[in-house]
Design an enzyme around this catalytic site. Structure first.
Site, PDB file in Angstrom:
ATOM      1  N   SER A  22       0.845  -1.197   0.000  1.00 35.22           N
ATOM      2  CA  SER A  22       0.000   0.000   0.000  1.00 35.22           C
ATOM      3  C   SER A  22       0.885   1.253   0.000  1.00 35.22           C
ATOM      4  O   SER A  22       1.973   1.238   0.587  1.00 35.22           O
ATOM      5  CB  SER A  22      -0.852  -0.048   1.277  1.00 35.22           C
ATOM      6  OG  SER A  22      -2.008   0.723   1.148  1.00 35.22           O
ATOM      7  N   PRO A  23       0.441   2.330  -0.647  1.00 34.52           N
ATOM      8  CA  PRO A  23       1.287   3.527  -0.682  1.00 34.52           C
ATOM      9  C   PRO A  23       1.517   4.084   0.727  1.00 34.52           C
ATOM     10  O   PRO A  23       0.585   4.166   1.522  1.00 34.52           O
ATOM     11  CB  PRO A  23       0.477   4.508  -1.531  1.00 34.52           C
ATOM     12  CG  PRO A  23      -0.937   4.012  -1.458  1.00 34.52           C
ATOM     13  CD  PRO A  23      -0.837   2.528  -1.325  1.00 34.52           C
ATOM     14  N   CYS A  25       3.599   7.333   2.531  1.00 34.00           N
ATOM     15  CA  CYS A  25       4.471   8.509   2.556  1.00 34.00           C
ATOM     16  C   CYS A  25       5.655   8.237   3.468  1.00 34.00           C
ATOM     17  O   CYS A  25       5.477   7.758   4.594  1.00 34.00           O
ATOM     18  CB  CYS A  25       3.725   9.715   3.112  1.00 34.00           C
ATOM     19  SG  CYS A  25       2.504  10.367   1.995  1.00 34.00           S
ATOM     20  N   TYR A 184      -8.021  14.311   0.943  1.00 27.10           N
ATOM     21  CA  TYR A 184      -7.210  15.145   0.056  1.00 27.10           C
ATOM     22  C   TYR A 184      -8.063  15.660  -1.103  1.00 27.10           C
ATOM     23  O   TYR A 184      -9.249  15.388  -1.175  1.00 27.10           O
ATOM     24  CB  TYR A 184      -5.966  14.371  -0.384  1.00 27.10           C
ATOM     25  CG  TYR A 184      -5.114  13.975   0.822  1.00 27.10           C
ATOM     26  CD1 TYR A 184      -4.650  14.947   1.700  1.00 27.10           C
ATOM     27  CD2 TYR A 184      -4.835  12.648   1.112  1.00 27.10           C
ATOM     28  CE1 TYR A 184      -3.906  14.607   2.829  1.00 27.10           C
ATOM     29  CE2 TYR A 184      -4.088  12.297   2.234  1.00 27.10           C
ATOM     30  CZ  TYR A 184      -3.626  13.286   3.092  1.00 27.10           C
ATOM     31  OH  TYR A 184      -2.901  12.950   4.203  1.00 27.10           O
ATOM     32  N   ARG A 232      -7.789   5.151  -5.649  1.00 26.89           N
ATOM     33  CA  ARG A 232      -8.053   4.903  -4.221  1.00 26.89           C
ATOM     34  C   ARG A 232      -9.142   5.866  -3.766  1.00 26.89           C
ATOM     35  O   ARG A 232      -9.072   7.073  -3.997  1.00 26.89           O
ATOM     36  CB  ARG A 232      -6.792   5.089  -3.380  1.00 26.89           C
ATOM     37  CG  ARG A 232      -7.087   4.919  -1.892  1.00 26.89           C
ATOM     38  CD  ARG A 232      -5.856   4.785  -1.038  1.00 26.89           C
ATOM     39  NE  ARG A 232      -5.447   3.379  -0.939  1.00 26.89           N
ATOM     40  CZ  ARG A 232      -4.690   2.885   0.041  1.00 26.89           C
ATOM     41  NH1 ARG A 232      -4.247   3.666   1.002  1.00 26.89           N
ATOM     42  NH2 ARG A 232      -4.374   1.616   0.074  1.00 26.89           N
ATOM     43  N   LEU A 303      -5.729  -2.897   8.384  1.00 32.60           N
ATOM     44  CA  LEU A 303      -5.587  -3.879   9.454  1.00 32.60           C
ATOM     45  C   LEU A 303      -5.769  -5.313   8.967  1.00 32.60           C
ATOM     46  O   LEU A 303      -6.523  -6.082   9.552  1.00 32.60           O
ATOM     47  CB  LEU A 303      -6.525  -3.557  10.613  1.00 32.60           C
ATOM     48  CG  LEU A 303      -5.983  -2.488  11.570  1.00 32.60           C
ATOM     49  CD1 LEU A 303      -6.985  -2.209  12.675  1.00 32.60           C
ATOM     50  CD2 LEU A 303      -4.638  -2.908  12.173  1.00 32.60           C
ATOM     51  N   ARG A 326       1.142  -0.997   7.310  1.00 34.28           N
ATOM     52  CA  ARG A 326       1.988  -1.024   8.500  1.00 34.28           C
ATOM     53  C   ARG A 326       2.682  -2.354   8.730  1.00 34.28           C
ATOM     54  O   ARG A 326       3.837  -2.392   9.169  1.00 34.28           O
ATOM     55  CB  ARG A 326       1.182  -0.585   9.732  1.00 34.28           C
ATOM     56  CG  ARG A 326       0.876   0.912   9.693  1.00 34.28           C
ATOM     57  CD  ARG A 326      -0.210   1.292  10.650  1.00 34.28           C
ATOM     58  NE  ARG A 326      -1.503   0.734  10.252  1.00 34.28           N
ATOM     59  CZ  ARG A 326      -2.636   0.928  10.904  1.00 34.28           C
ATOM     60  NH1 ARG A 326      -2.646   1.668  11.997  1.00 34.28           N
ATOM     61  NH2 ARG A 326      -3.762   0.400  10.469  1.00 34.28           N
TER      62      ARG A 326
HETATM   63  C1  LIG Z   1       3.461   5.695   7.244  1.00 34.93           C
HETATM   64  C2  LIG Z   1       2.180   5.657   6.436  1.00 34.93           C
HETATM   65  C3  LIG Z   1       2.074   6.433   5.292  1.00 34.93           C
HETATM   66  C4  LIG Z   1       0.921   6.380   4.498  1.00 34.93           C
HETATM   67  N1  LIG Z   1       0.864   7.069   3.318  1.00 34.93           N
HETATM   68  C5  LIG Z   1      -0.173   6.881   2.476  1.00 34.93           C
HETATM   69  C6  LIG Z   1      -0.143   7.403   1.169  1.00 34.93           C
HETATM   70  O1  LIG Z   1       0.854   7.986   0.707  1.00 34.93           O
HETATM   71  N2  LIG Z   1      -1.237   7.222   0.388  1.00 34.93           N
HETATM   72  C7  LIG Z   1      -2.331   6.519   0.825  1.00 34.93           C
HETATM   73  O2  LIG Z   1      -3.303   6.387   0.090  1.00 34.93           O
HETATM   74  N3  LIG Z   1      -2.350   5.973   2.049  1.00 34.93           N
HETATM   75  C8  LIG Z   1      -1.296   6.115   2.877  1.00 34.93           C
HETATM   76  N4  LIG Z   1      -1.294   5.489   4.081  1.00 34.93           N
HETATM   77  C9  LIG Z   1      -2.393   4.578   4.418  1.00 34.93           C
HETATM   78  C10 LIG Z   1      -2.027   3.125   4.058  1.00 34.93           C
HETATM   79  O3  LIG Z   1      -1.770   2.983   2.677  1.00 34.93           O
HETATM   80  C11 LIG Z   1      -3.128   2.166   4.487  1.00 34.93           C
HETATM   81  O4  LIG Z   1      -4.293   2.446   3.753  1.00 34.93           O
HETATM   82  C12 LIG Z   1      -3.440   2.239   5.979  1.00 34.93           C
HETATM   83  O5  LIG Z   1      -2.251   2.325   6.755  1.00 34.93           O
HETATM   84  C13 LIG Z   1      -4.241   1.035   6.463  1.00 34.93           C
HETATM   85  O6  LIG Z   1      -3.556  -0.164   6.165  1.00 34.93           O
HETATM   86  P1  LIG Z   1      -2.700  -0.959   7.302  1.00 34.93           P
HETATM   87  O7  LIG Z   1      -3.647  -1.264   8.417  1.00 34.93           O
HETATM   88  O8  LIG Z   1      -2.218  -2.197   6.574  1.00 34.93           O
HETATM   89  O9  LIG Z   1      -1.579  -0.087   7.756  1.00 34.93           O
HETATM   90  C14 LIG Z   1      -0.166   5.556   4.900  1.00 34.93           C
HETATM   91  C15 LIG Z   1      -0.056   4.811   6.083  1.00 34.93           C
HETATM   92  C16 LIG Z   1       1.099   4.827   6.826  1.00 34.93           C
HETATM   93  C17 LIG Z   1       1.210   3.951   8.049  1.00 34.93           C
END
Ligand SMILES: Cc1cc2nc3c(=O)[nH]c(=O)nc-3n(C[C@H](O)[C@H](O)[C@H](O)COP(=O)(O)O)c2cc1C
Length: 357
Positions: A22-23, A25, A184, A232, A303, A326
């Site tokens: 997943s993207p 930042c 955004y 997205r 999650l 994450r």
């Molecule tokens: C450090 C960090 C940076 C993130 N940056 C982006 C981003 O650039 N674009 C985006 O759509 N979501 C971003 N997210 C959200 C994640 O892509 C993801 O949708 C969200 O963390 C839930 O998934 P997870 O539970 O597997 O972490 C970011 C999340 C984290 C933790």
């Protein structure tokens, strides 16, 4: 064979499995330029076995960055800086993708470890802030007020997404994801909570989705027909009176008709009043509804940490891809581990084979 490790064909691009990095930042760019950190981060995710590695929210114009340390694609030098990163991801057998973004009225904020919160003061330096823009001049609570975008500036914004898509192609990316989630710019137009415009870009769902539809159509036309385009979306604002899953099912159908190949289903980000029912896989039912009711492929995210859970999401037809964020920060080789746990045969990079289970 585990469903999670079956390939997926999107147009002429073949993903080796259903795991999408997943993207995320990294807040580690300088004046938009990706750094060695990005090569190690994204390269590590490719080495770890993901099928699709999506580079972070990358701004199509400088004022579209969430923070001064975000990556960009607003000029050709930036495309050159991305090229070796995309090439390395590809060399590891993953498909390199990039998320094109504009942070709207949530731009120009401090990066998480800056030691400060909220908007960054304006200035000319690489780490200084700027005037933000949005659909309306109210903006997000606690952040500097945006300038409402006049109708005549919107074609320029669409053109910026198209120019960034062309540069993504030059850089060697094979998939583009438009960021229309998390409060955004494109989501700010979509949600009734942040859009009080009276021109053709506000009002009902069709009007509020017009900017997203124009960007999707224009990028689709500029991006090669054999390469996939993803969007997205925040499927719900989780706020009374906000965008709902019923709305986004409709929007996803419009996007499908415009040639969008997959909708990456996230949620929230538009309002401080959101009530998110956080739990493992809490956004999966949203991906499932969009997949079945709009008839478009989806990615599920949020999650999802256990291989058996990821496998079930694909096996039960809730989503075509499982996006992980994450868990990949703590375990970038999660896909290799998941393959082992699920009994799937996958290629390991030869350099790592002596460590194989
Ligand atoms: C450090 C960090 C940076 C993130 N940056 C982006 C981003 O650039 N674009 C985006 O759509 N979501 C971003 N997210 C959200 C994640 O892509 C993801 O949708 C969200 O963390 C839930 O998934 P997870 O539970 O597997 O972490 C970011 C999340 C984290 C933790």
């Amino acid at each position: 064979m585990a469903h999670l490790f079956e390939p997926l064909e999107l147009r002429d691009v073949r993903l080796r499995n259903r795991v999408m990095a997943s993207p995320m930042c990294q807040y580690s760019a300088i004046a938009g330029v990706p750094q060695p950190w990005h090569l190690v981060h994204l390269g590590g995710l490719a080495r770890g076995g993901a099928g699709l590695v999506m580079a972070e929210a990358t701004a199509v114009v400088p004022e579209g960055r969430i923070s001064p340390r975000d990556t960009g694609l607003w000029d050709d030098a930036l495309a050159e800086a991305w090229a070796p990163i995309a090439a390395f991801v590809r060399a590891q057998g993953a498909v390199p993708g990039i998320q094109l973004a504009h942070a709207g009225d949530k731009a120009s904020t401090w990066w998480p470890w800056a030691g400060q919160r909220g908007s960054v003061p304006h200035g000319e330096g690489a780490d200084d802030g700027w005037q933000t823009v949005g659909p309306s001049d109210t903006g997000y609570p606690g952040l500097a007020a945006p300038r409402a975008l006049p109708t005549e500036e919107l074609p320029g914004l669409v053109a910026a997404f198209v120019a960034a898509a062309r540069r993504a192609l030059a850089a060697g990316f094979e998939v583009i994801e438009l960021h229309a989630a998390h409060g955004y710019l494109l989501h700010e137009f979509l949600s009734p909570l942040s859009n009080d415009r009276t021109d053709g870009y506000g009002g009902d769902l069709l009007g509020r989705s017009r900017l997203l539809q124009e960007v999707a159509a224009a990028v689709r036309a500029a991006w090669p027909a054999e390469r996939p385009l993803l969007v997205r979306i925040s499927a719900t604002d989780w706020v009374e009176g906000g965008l709902t899953i019923d709305d986004t099912v409709v929007v996803a159908g419009w996007l499908r008709d415009l040639g969008v190949d997959l909708v990456d289903v996230s949620s929230a980000g538009i309002s401080a009043d959101q009530q998110i029912p956080v739990a493992p896989g809490y956004q999966v039912p949203l991906a499932r509804r969009i997949r079945h009711e709009a008839g478009v492929r989806t990615a599920a995210v949020g999650l999802i940490t256990e291989p058996a859970h990821a496998e079930a999401i694909v096996a039960e037809g809730s989503a075509d891809l499982v996006a992980l964020a994450r868990v990949l920060l703590r375990d970038p080789q999660w896909p290799l581990r998941a393959a082992h746990e699920l009994g799937a045969e996958v290629d390991w990079p030869p350099q790592l084979r002596r460590g194989r289970w």
